[in-house]
Write a protein that holds these residues in place. Sequence first.
Motif, PDB file in Angstrom:
ATOM      1  N   GLY A 124    -100.772 -25.423  69.365  1.00  0.00           N
ATOM      2  CA  GLY A 124    -100.449 -24.163  68.708  1.00  0.00           C
ATOM      3  C   GLY A 124     -99.672 -24.394  67.435  1.00  0.00           C
ATOM      4  N   THR A 125     -99.292 -23.298  66.782  1.00  0.00           N
ATOM      5  CA  THR A 125     -98.483 -23.370  65.574  1.00  0.00           C
ATOM      6  C   THR A 125     -97.019 -23.241  65.953  1.00  0.00           C
ATOM      7  OG1 THR A 125    -100.243 -22.368  64.262  1.00  0.00           O
ATOM      8  CG2 THR A 125     -98.027 -22.300  63.333  1.00  0.00           C
ATOM      9  N   GLU A 131     -96.413 -15.594  65.543  1.00  0.00           N
ATOM     10  CA  GLU A 131     -96.957 -16.197  66.760  1.00  0.00           C
ATOM     11  C   GLU A 131     -98.436 -16.509  66.598  1.00  0.00           C
ATOM     12  OE1 GLU A 131     -97.344 -15.226  71.538  1.00  0.00           O
ATOM     13  OE2 GLU A 131     -96.212 -13.901  70.214  1.00  0.00           O
ATOM     14  N   THR A 132     -98.800 -17.735  66.892  1.00  0.00           N
ATOM     15  CA  THR A 132    -100.199 -18.145  66.891  1.00  0.00           C
ATOM     16  C   THR A 132    -100.447 -18.977  68.132  1.00  0.00           C
ATOM     17  OG1 THR A 132    -100.030 -18.346  64.482  1.00  0.00           O
ATOM     18  CG2 THR A 132    -102.016 -19.200  65.508  1.00  0.00           C
ATOM     19  N   THR A 133    -101.504 -18.693  68.833  1.00  0.00           N
ATOM     20  CA  THR A 133    -101.788 -19.410  70.076  1.00  0.00           C
ATOM     21  C   THR A 133    -102.831 -20.489  69.840  1.00  0.00           C
ATOM     22  OG1 THR A 133    -103.450 -17.760  70.637  1.00  0.00           O
ATOM     23  CG2 THR A 133    -101.231 -17.431  71.502  1.00  0.00           C
ATOM     24  N   PRO A 134    -102.884 -21.500  70.704  1.00  0.00           N
ATOM     25  CA  PRO A 134    -103.908 -22.540  70.555  1.00  0.00           C
ATOM     26  C   PRO A 134    -105.310 -21.966  70.607  1.00  0.00           C
ATOM     27  CG  PRO A 134    -102.229 -23.194  72.141  1.00  0.00           C
ATOM     28  CD  PRO A 134    -101.990 -21.748  71.823  1.00  0.00           C
TER      29      PRO A 134
END
Length: 499
Positions: A124-125, A131-134
């Motif tokens: 992920g980031t 928020e950024t998910t894989p």
Amino acid sequence: MRFTAPSRLGVTLAASAALLASTVGPAYAAPAADEPASTPVPIDIVDGTLMSYVVNLDVANPGQTRLAERAVENAGGVVVQSWPQIGVVVAHSTSAKFLDELPTGPGTPVESAGPTRTAAVSEGTPDLGRETTPGDRGAAPYKRQLRVDGLDAGDVTSAADAAEVREGGLWSLDMVHAYEAHEVSEGSDGVLVGVLDSGIDAAHPDLAPSVDASTSVGCTAAGRPDTSPEAWGVTTSGHGTHVAGTIAAARDGAGVVGVAPNVRMASVKVVNDDGYIYPEYAICGFVWAAEHGMDVTNNSYYVDPFEFWCGDQPFQAPAMEAVRRAVDYATGRGVVHAAAAGNSAYDLANKSTNASSPNDGTAVERQINSTCKDIPTELDGVVTVSALGQDGNKAGFSNFGEGVVDVSAPGAGIVSTWPGGGYARLSGTSMASPHVAGVLALLKSTHPDAGPDELVALLEEQADDTGCPADAGLCGGDATDNGFYGEGIVNALDAVTAG
């Protein structure tokens, strides 16, 4: 290998602009006129899948970096980490059009940009206020639990027998004359070796005196540095702990001893828990080493997902260029690098085909050429190390190449430290390279004012010349420099006694 680089001494932040400008170069290379182009490797970039990219600037400075960061955001990306020292920005994006919408070339701050992996970003980031998910790994599944230096650890690891665990009489230290060297010098605690690897068990009794927590870092959170002990400590792999023991396990009357037992080590974790070393991890590691006073780095790996990164491929050249800039920057700040030649029994001087890459997706059979490099070991200024068996012959698995291999060292059946206070026997050029890093640390201890170019010259001059076996047609060269041994087998005694 010869190169010229300024010493860390006297390189100030104010003076760094000229040095940085020299690190920026063309991202693409053309094969020789008589060579075919390398085979393209398609990378499936799909909307909604989180991918990682490097963005290389045309000029390395803070102003251009800010402009490039703005361009990344305007193209639908997130800036994960910026390295204005080398003109590189690491970015994430879930947009399939990110590269198309990122302006590059004349009139823009961006020289080149490309992906760093063929798989989605598994970690992920990092939390950057957004928020950024894989992404979905389904199209490019991870194939191994652990991969380092081209070998699965399960194929090369065994517990060391009690009789093998000893400070005196290790054949590998005998071969490089380390015990004799210790009578003169065991290294200086003013010398710091960066172990770019899978983390170090700093609680191991043989390693606790040597690991410097204040300069250790984890780089596997998408290439963003994290100094917490959890980030640089050992997790799924004992590889880094084994490498560290060969370099500087303490002489404490128990266990094993390293080539340079009095020097300090920093754990620079560049191997993630799935066993991958992506470009952004290595970039973080080399820049960190440059900025935190390291004298030597050991690099027992190749940068994933390509065993050979090809300079004539637009999806591979930008990441290779970004790693090159990081290595050059570290060299310019006084850091000398040792690296494993690799374990594919491949002639690095005569490249033709490769079927192992990409290793984070579906590998393809491909044509390669002289623009294709095993990085970091084939980058300028890096000491390329081949592996030897106990009989002194090149280990069967070791890569080789006339004009590519610089020196050789023991790499088969090497006993060293293992997480949990244990010991293990491993084989690979991964095990040869730390012997060389240890000798470089001894050289830096006895020649504290020497820069990387001088240290490499001393290393090669003092190596024991070793000729090719009579029946080794691929070896090439002569007894003073050939494809199996390079300039010879490193000699720790000569390193500490030479004027």
